[in-house]
Design an enzyme around this catalytic site. Structure first.
Site, PDB file in Angstrom:
ATOM      1  N   PHE A  49       0.836  -1.207   0.000  1.00 39.76           N
ATOM      2  CA  PHE A  49       0.000   0.000   0.000  1.00 39.76           C
ATOM      3  C   PHE A  49       0.872   1.258   0.000  1.00 39.76           C
ATOM      4  O   PHE A  49       0.723   2.133   0.847  1.00 39.76           O
ATOM      5  CB  PHE A  49      -0.973   0.019   1.198  1.00 39.76           C
ATOM      6  CG  PHE A  49      -1.826  -1.205   1.302  1.00 39.76           C
ATOM      7  CD1 PHE A  49      -2.896  -1.387   0.436  1.00 39.76           C
ATOM      8  CD2 PHE A  49      -1.542  -2.190   2.237  1.00 39.76           C
ATOM      9  CE1 PHE A  49      -3.669  -2.527   0.511  1.00 39.76           C
ATOM     10  CE2 PHE A  49      -2.301  -3.342   2.319  1.00 39.76           C
ATOM     11  CZ  PHE A  49      -3.382  -3.501   1.458  1.00 39.76           C
ATOM     12  N   HIS A  50       1.812   1.281  -0.912  1.00 41.29           N
ATOM     13  CA  HIS A  50       2.630   2.482  -1.091  1.00 41.29           C
ATOM     14  C   HIS A  50       3.280   2.434  -2.468  1.00 41.29           C
ATOM     15  O   HIS A  50       3.228   1.408  -3.152  1.00 41.29           O
ATOM     16  CB  HIS A  50       3.713   2.570   0.006  1.00 41.29           C
ATOM     17  CG  HIS A  50       4.653   1.429   0.018  1.00 41.29           C
ATOM     18  ND1 HIS A  50       4.593   0.412   0.945  1.00 41.29           N
ATOM     19  CD2 HIS A  50       5.669   1.101  -0.812  1.00 41.29           C
ATOM     20  CE1 HIS A  50       5.536  -0.472   0.693  1.00 41.29           C
ATOM     21  NE2 HIS A  50       6.206  -0.086  -0.378  1.00 41.29           N
ATOM     22  N   ALA A  51       3.881   3.567  -2.844  1.00 40.64           N
ATOM     23  CA  ALA A  51       4.699   3.632  -4.066  1.00 40.64           C
ATOM     24  C   ALA A  51       6.026   4.252  -3.668  1.00 40.64           C
ATOM     25  O   ALA A  51       6.154   4.838  -2.586  1.00 40.64           O
ATOM     26  CB  ALA A  51       4.000   4.489  -5.117  1.00 40.64           C
ATOM     27  N   ARG A  96       1.803  -0.554  -4.998  1.00 45.20           N
ATOM     28  CA  ARG A  96       1.803  -2.007  -4.941  1.00 45.20           C
ATOM     29  C   ARG A  96       1.166  -2.544  -3.661  1.00 45.20           C
ATOM     30  O   ARG A  96       1.160  -1.898  -2.619  1.00 45.20           O
ATOM     31  CB  ARG A  96       3.203  -2.600  -5.092  1.00 45.20           C
ATOM     32  CG  ARG A  96       4.068  -2.733  -3.833  1.00 45.20           C
ATOM     33  CD  ARG A  96       4.583  -1.432  -3.320  1.00 45.20           C
ATOM     34  NE  ARG A  96       5.120  -0.593  -4.368  1.00 45.20           N
ATOM     35  CZ  ARG A  96       6.372  -0.673  -4.805  1.00 45.20           C
ATOM     36  NH1 ARG A  96       7.174  -1.548  -4.272  1.00 45.20           N
ATOM     37  NH2 ARG A  96       6.797   0.161  -5.716  1.00 45.20           N
TER      38      ARG A  96
END
Ligand code: T46
Length: 138
Positions: A49-51, A96
């Protein structure tokens, strides 16, 4: 989508096992500065839950089954890492999520830089704004 599933070059000798390798210049385009791995996650655990703004990464699963969902702000794709011979290259600015599908699955990540919290985008709305801003600058 700036992600690519690669077949990791492998060498096998019957029951003596399989040696798998990826290397800058042959299989990936960047130098690896850091490696980390995640073990002991329960089945159906969701992580990520981040980029990343700049970080380049290769993800692989030497044992188990892990689904990786990638999102460039316009489209989503799903990859299944279920073999030591599969590796997923993720370029910067890709959101992702990883989902553990088998007990004891191991996720190994080899990346292009040291750990920098300010390289993370951990809010999806901020990610979408960042993607739009990057497109304007092209
Ligand atoms: C990624 C996916 C695939 C550090 O202190 N140093 C490190 O090098 C890393 C990778 C993490 N951490 C700390 C930061 C957090 O307090 O470890 C904790 C867990 O990290 P995070 O919640 O970011 O874990 P994931 O599984 O969501 O993401 C990780 C990587 O952080 C990230 O780069 O792309 O795996």
């Amino acid at each position: 989508m700036n992600c690519q599933l690669i077949n990791v070059r492998s060498f096998s000798a019957d029951s003596e096992g399989i040696l798998s390798v990826f290397e800058k210049g042959l299989d990936i385009s960047f130098n690896i500065k850091r490696v980390y791995y995640i073990t002991g996650a329960d089945v159906e655990v969701h992580r990520g839950f981040h980029a990343h703004k700049k970080l380049k990464q290769v993800l692989f699963c030497p044992y188990g089954r892990i689904v990786v969902i990638v999102d460039n702000g316009e489209e989503k794709k799903e990859y299944l890492l279920d073999s030591p011979q599969k590796a997923l290259v993720i370029e910067p600015v890709i959101w992702r999520e990883m989902i553990w599908k088998k007990k004891e699955s191991v996720l190994v990540v080899a990346v292009s830089d040291n750990y920098k919290e300010d390289d993370y985008i951990r809010d999806y709305n901020v990610f979408i704004k960042y993607v739009k801003q990057e497109e304007k600058c092209k």
